[in-house]
Design a protein around this motif. Structure first.
Motif, short mmCIF file in Angstrom:
data_model
loop_
_atom_site.label_atom_id
_atom_site.label_comp_id
_atom_site.label_asym_id
_atom_site.label_seq_id
_atom_site.Cartn_x
_atom_site.Cartn_y
_atom_site.Cartn_z
N THR A 197 -3.32 -1.76 -0.81
CA THR A 197 -3.22 -0.08 -0.47
C THR A 197 -3.15 0.62 0.68
O THR A 197 -3.83 1.85 1.17
N GLY B 210 -3.47 5.28 0.77
CA GLY B 210 -2.18 4.57 0.72
C GLY B 210 -1.40 5.06 -0.52
O GLY B 210 -0.41 4.71 -0.05
N SER C 276 4.46 -9.24 7.73
CA SER C 276 4.72 -9.15 6.32
C SER C 276 5.31 -10.57 6.03
O SER C 276 4.38 -10.75 5.04
N ILE D 105 1.73 -2.04 3.93
CA ILE D 105 2.28 -1.31 3.64
C ILE D 105 3.30 -0.48 4.94
O ILE D 105 4.12 -1.11 4.88
N GLN E 166 7.96 3.19 0.26
CA GLN E 166 8.63 2.81 1.96
C GLN E 166 9.99 2.59 2.39
O GLN E 166 10.64 3.30 3.29
N LEU F 72 4.76 0.28 -3.95
CA LEU F 72 4.08 1.73 -2.39
C LEU F 72 5.25 1.44 -1.61
O LEU F 72 5.43 1.64 -0.79
N ARG F 73 4.96 -0.71 -1.53
CA ARG F 73 6.21 -1.06 -0.46
C ARG F 73 7.75 -0.64 -0.72
O ARG F 73 8.31 -0.48 0.31
N LYS G 112 -2.93 0.31 4.51
CA LYS G 112 -1.82 1.23 5.21
C LYS G 112 -1.04 0.48 5.60
O LYS G 112 0.05 0.69 6.43
N PHE H 14 2.66 7.29 -0.10
CA PHE H 14 3.38 6.88 -1.62
C PHE H 14 4.26 8.27 -1.91
O PHE H 14 5.40 7.79 -0.97
N GLY I 226 1.16 -2.12 -5.94
CA GLY I 226 1.35 -2.02 -4.27
C GLY I 226 2.65 -2.28 -4.88
O GLY I 226 3.82 -2.50 -3.25
#
Lengths: 524, 527
Positions: free
Chosen positions: A133, A385, A148, A138, A31, A27-28, A135, A389, A24
């Motif tokens: 994940t 999700g 967030s 993210i 971005q 993934l963040r 979307k 990536f 997680g």
């Protein structure tokens, strides 16, 4: 069972959870590192932050911007330390998003505990797999907005309340945790408006528990926490409301966010249908579920299942959403899209209860049903999700190449006209490239009180063009590709259209930069 | 010991049994009421119905086997049944819709019987599966498209009856302890032989039954039964291919392959395609099946209930699961061969299977001891039923036709002036011809739009442009032109991009369900 197998079983849940937390965060972070350009909404907020000091951030902002003040201060502080680039501006949302991942796992662990206090790791793993994940979570990790922050604080407050509820109300541990929760709550409403609903839910549940225990001290402490939360929220809201009033934005907000306001309770079949659609929509956006009907079922069934296991927790998770619906009924808070992102942790925790109840059954067919429910619910969001990536999650609008072109082809006496939708991004990027504010003309915001806003803006621009050509030889205009409601434009360099004679058209970043000179018959 | 409440615990006697039967009869009565309500409203024929009706009226029995006008196809026995009804009772809406209605009504108790027989397990002595039966009946009675096709001049509601009948007979043949194999299999063989002429899709059900029988009996080494099953399959296939040969001949005679691909291509499995297994097509088609023809708004939820039911059935009895699921596989094979679309109304024959499996999925939860799962089952059923029943109530209160042209034509007649012309677009063309005996327009008073078949990529758009060209020509000869326009998604007229010419001034517009009326005059006259 042999010892190594037992050991593996014991560590599988925590191990998987840690792995998912790492995923997680990655993934963040990925971005964030893509460093996409600031788009309209972000740029509007960025301009305010960049141009103002701490004190001015408490005053009405330009471009109709509103945001919780502690969040604004934290971003302001970051820009003072690290500069005003995209990375610095998005650092706080990223940090909150990164924090939200382990906080969610903690929240799930607290929610999943049974009467024996043991963590049900299957719930934690399923929930975390979805959360890391999702979307929209993210996306908002890399967005200069406070959403967030909403999510992270919701996880924190719910986890703290769930932990608090494990203790008897007349114990010292209860009081200590309540004090910590109280202080966190007081602070959190300055970071996130939506925390009011989470605190209202937590307060309601804790108060009922205290009342049922008939512990006077617990009731008093809970009431005191509630009063403090209300006072803190009231103070924040006072400034907020004053700023909205100062800009006379009430009508504008109601117009723009009408889709998030419902009649509660509905007084007609059509209104009931609208409310149902609105609630369902939340599972799609921000929920990210491809099948909102199935997610709605899992959420309802999960709420019932959790209510049978631990009713206080079911209410703790469900009440913030219910309160938000009532607030939308009063046109006080839109129950729509990103504004409801704060409810995603609770939504996920409730949904997870449904497959978990199926998976715990002894009958094989029911367990298979649980697996299918997980696949139906989570496979597509999970795959989506993971897919993002590798690529940036953007809108395709990037003013940076066009700003660079302007910089190299600029001549003294030129002017830039920015139609409304391009104003905030270029207002952020042009000064960073060394342009002065008087070198670009920003189309005014004709708020939604004008009936046909787009047509009105188009007419305004066509009236303004001859005036600009009277003062400048060359006018640069930026239009977003595929944008409707434009005047009749030529695509051929050298031809004359409604604006003037097109001399140059430079595409880039999902937009096109047009350079015009006055046509010979201009103004005749 | 499982977490399931055993079948023995199911109250088979006393109040619960009375309640169960009452609810079952209630659902059947509700289904009858919904179907009759729409039928008795006598909405005018829409285009597709009128095309078939006019073919049946104009042709004799032999000619119905030959290529029909306006690209029509239908199972031949069904056409003959319509012809008999027409000869015996006349040509009104209620006469032509009588067979679909009777099929729709018979399907209700037949479906209940089918679910009861399927859900009881291997022995007929097992307790009545009330949870499955009532969940299934609740879905079936209010099924939007089941109600709809019960009063449309098409064979789809007949398909549903045939599915139920074939499964009931197959279950009887499976369970029968009849020593004579002939008595056991002959009725099914004969009915199978017959129904292939009433329903094109029956072959998929028969395929599922036949293939399962063949495998099961061969596996059990019951060679005599296996031989009967093989023989039955051969007879069914022969019967089906006999009908198919006539169909193919008729299609070839009219060179319809392009037309079929254009209109039904969406229902054909995309092989070959960019990726061999086009998962998106499968996923979307799977979910779409629950909306059309299932009539359920929550497709994902319905798909989940269906798959859960499949798992429950397969866990209990794989033979039944095979019989029920193989028709889907055969249907997909036919779609891959571009012979039968796996799409919308063409799948109505699968609805009894869909609803039965979904009911099994719901019942799997409802019969658990764990109250959380019982609650989940109740929520699942409530969500599945809420919208279909809301819609059914709305349509019961206010039935709608898809071509309410009578009032609009009456308006034309009431306001008719010397020299007027009535222009019928393609969607109103044949319905108007059918009703003109009643309206009484003479041939010079109306113009029928041509049938531009699907050779044009965007047929609706093409027709709109055609009307934009034709209207000025008509207005040159007539002072006023009334246009009766079926709602095919296209505007009354449309000018091609970049072109502009005066079409005429629209001075009146009236709208009814599925159709609108527009009065045009020359632009200078309007000024």
């Amino acid at each position: 069972m042999s010892e190594p197998t037992e050991k593996r079983r014991v560590w599988a849940g925590p191990g998987l959870t840690v792995g998912l937390i790492v995923l997680g965060m990655a993934l963040r972070l990925a971005q964030y590192l893509h460093n996409r350009a600031l788009w309209l909404d972000e740029a509007a907020l960025a301009v305010n932050i960049v141009q103002r000091g701490f004190r001015e951030l408490l005053e009405p902002m330009i471009y109709h911007q509103n945001s919780p003040y502690a969040f604004l201060f934290s971003v302001e502080l970051t820009t003072r330390l690290l500069g005003t680039g995209e990375h610095a501006l998005r650092l706080m949302p990223l940090l909150w998003a990164l924090a939200s991942v382990p906080l969610f796992a903690w929240m799930m662990a607290e929610i999943s505990r049974g009467e024996d206090g043991a963590i049900r790791w299957n719930r934690v793993v399923i929930g975390t797999a979805f959360f890391v994940t999702a979307k929209h979570l993210i996306f908002y990790a890399n967005e200069l907005r406070h959403y967030s922050t909403d999510v992270a604080l919701c996880c924190l407050l719910v986890a703290m309340t769930a932990r608090l509820l494990r203790h008897a109300p007349d114990t010292l541990a209860f009081r200590r945790l309540l004090i910590v929760l109280g202080v966190t709550g007081v602070v959190s409403v300055w970071f996130s408006l939506a925390m009011f609903f989470v605190l209202a839910g937590a307060g309601s549940v804790v108060l009922v528990c205290a009342l049922r225990s008939r512990s006077r001290s617990a009731i008093a402490w809970t009431a005191a926490a509630g009063v403090l939360w209300l006072a803190s929220f009231g103070a924040h809201n006072h400034i907020h409301a004053r700023n909205i009033e100062a800009r006379n934005l009430r009508a504008d907000i109601e117009h723009n966010l009408a889709k998030g306001f419902f009649e509660v309770p509905p007084r007609s079949g059509a209104e009931a249908r609208r409310l149902r659609d609105g609630v369902e929509q939340v599972f799609s956006y921000p929920g990210g579920f491809t099948r909102p009907g199935l997610a709605f079922f899992a959420c309802a069934a999960g709420a019932v299942a959790l209510a049978r296991r631990r009713p206080a927790l079911a209410f703790l998770l469900a009440l913030p959403g219910i309160y938000a619906i009532f607030a939308s009924g009063m046109s006080a808070y839109p129950f729509w899209g990103r504004y409801v992102l704060f409810a995603m942790p609770a939504m996920a925790a409730l949904i997870v209860e449904a497959p978990a109840a199926l998976l715990e059954n002894r009958e094989r067919a029911v367990r298979t049903m649980g697996v299918m429910l997980c696949v139906f619910l989570f496979l597509q969001p999970f795959a989506h999700g993971l897919r993002i990536f590798a690529r940036s999650y953007d809108f395709g609008d990037d003013p940076r190449p066009l700003v660079a072109h302007l910089k190299t082809h600029w001549r003294e006496g030129d002017a830039i006209y920015l139609p409304f939708h391009q104003v905030p991004p270029f207002h952020y990027y042009l000064p960073r490239a060394g342009f002065r504010e008087e070198q670009f003309e920003r189309e005014p915001i004709f708020t939604e009180e004008v009936e046909n806003n787009e047509a009105y803006r188009r007419a305004y621009m066509m009236e303004r063009m001859p005036e600009l050509f009277a003062e400048h030889e060359r006018i640069w205009i930026v239009f977003r590709d595929g944008a409707g409601h434009l005047p009749r434009l030529t695509e051929t360099v050298g031809e004359v259209d409604d604006i003037g004679q097109l001399m140059e058209a430079v595409p880039g970043g999902g937009m096109t930069l047009y350079r015009y000179e006055a046509a010979e018959n201009q103004g005749l | 010991m499982t977490g399931t409440a055993s079948a023995e615990r199911t109250p088979e006697h006393g109040v619960a049994r009375v309640l169960g039967w009452s609810a079952l009869i209630g659902f059947i009565a509700l289904g009858v009421a919904l179907r009759l309500r729409r039928y008795l409203d006598f909405p005018p024929f829409r285009l597709d119905e009128a095309l078939l009706v006019e073919n049946v009226i104009r042709r004799d029995f032999l000619e119905l086997l030959q290529p029909m006008d306006w690209h029509q196809n239908s199972p031949f026995a069904f056409l003959y049944a319509l012809k008999l009804v027409y000869l015996a009772l006349g040509s009104g809406e209620w006469q032509f819709r009588l067979i679909p209605l009777v099929s729709g009504l018979i399907a209700l108790p037949l479906f209940a019987w089918f679910v009861a027989a399927m859900g009881r397990g291997r022995s007929a002595r097992h307790a009545m599966p009330w949870a499955v039966l009532l969940s299934g009946m609740a879905l079936f009675a209010g099924g939007k498209w089941l109600v709809y096709w019960s009063s449309e001049v098409r064979h789809y509601s007949t398909d549903v009856v045939i599915t139920c009948v074939l499964y009931l007979m197959a279950l009887h043949a499976l369970r029968s302890d009849e020593r004579s194999a002939m008595r056991r299999f002959l009725p099914l063989l004969l009915v199978g032989l017959m129904v292939t002429w009433f329903s094109l899709s029956a072959i998929f059900i028969l395929g599922g039954i036949g293939a399962t029988f063949l495998f099961v009996f061969a596996y059990r080494k019951e060679w005599r039964s296996a031989a009967w099953a093989g023989g039955a399959c051969a007879v069914w296939l022969a019967s089906f291919f006999a009908q198919l040969a006539i169909h193919n001949h008729n299609l070839a005679a009219r060179d319809l392959s392009h037309d079929i691909e254009a209109t039904l291509g969406i229902g054909f499995l995309p092989i070959p395609s960019e990726s061999f297994l086009n998962f998106k097509w499968f996923r979307e088609t799977f979910e779409l099946m629950f909306w059309k023809p299932g009539g359920l708004t929550y497709r994902g939820l319905a798909g989940f209930a269906f798959l859960a039911g499949c798992v429950a059935i397969a866990a209990r009895d794989r033979v039944r699961a095979s019989m029920l699921l193989l028709p889907f596989a055969f249907g997909l094979v036919a779609a891959a061969l571009h012979r039968y679309p796996f799409w919308e109304r063409y799948l109505l024959y699968l609805v009894p299977i869909l609803f039965y499996c979904m009911a099994e999925g719901v019942a799997l939860l409802l019969r658990q001891r764990d109250r959380r799962l019982v609650a989940a089952g109740s929520v699942l059923l409530a969500l599945l039923l809420a919208q279909p029943y809301f819609r059914a109530a709305q349509e019961f209160a206010r039935p709608y036709g898809e071509n309410e042209m009578h009032e609009l034509v009456a308006h034309v007649q009431a306001n008719w002036q010397e020299g007027d012309l009535l222009y019928l677009d393609w969607f109103e063309n044949i319905p108007f011809v059918h009703y003109n005996g009643r309206y009484g327009f003479s041939p010079e008073e109306y113009e029928l739009e041509e049938h531009f078949c699907e050779q044009y990529a965007d047929n609706e758009a093409f027709r709109a442009v055609y009307r934009a060209r034709r209207l000025p020509e008509l207005l040159a000869e007539h002072p006023r032109v009334w246009v009766l326009h079926g709602h095919d998604g296209a505007p009354v007229y449309a000018l091609p991009p970049g072109e502009d010419w005066p079409v005429g001034e629209e001075v009146e517009a009236h709208f009814a369900s599925g159709v609108s009326l527009h009065l045009f005059v020359p632009e200078d006259a309007a000024e």
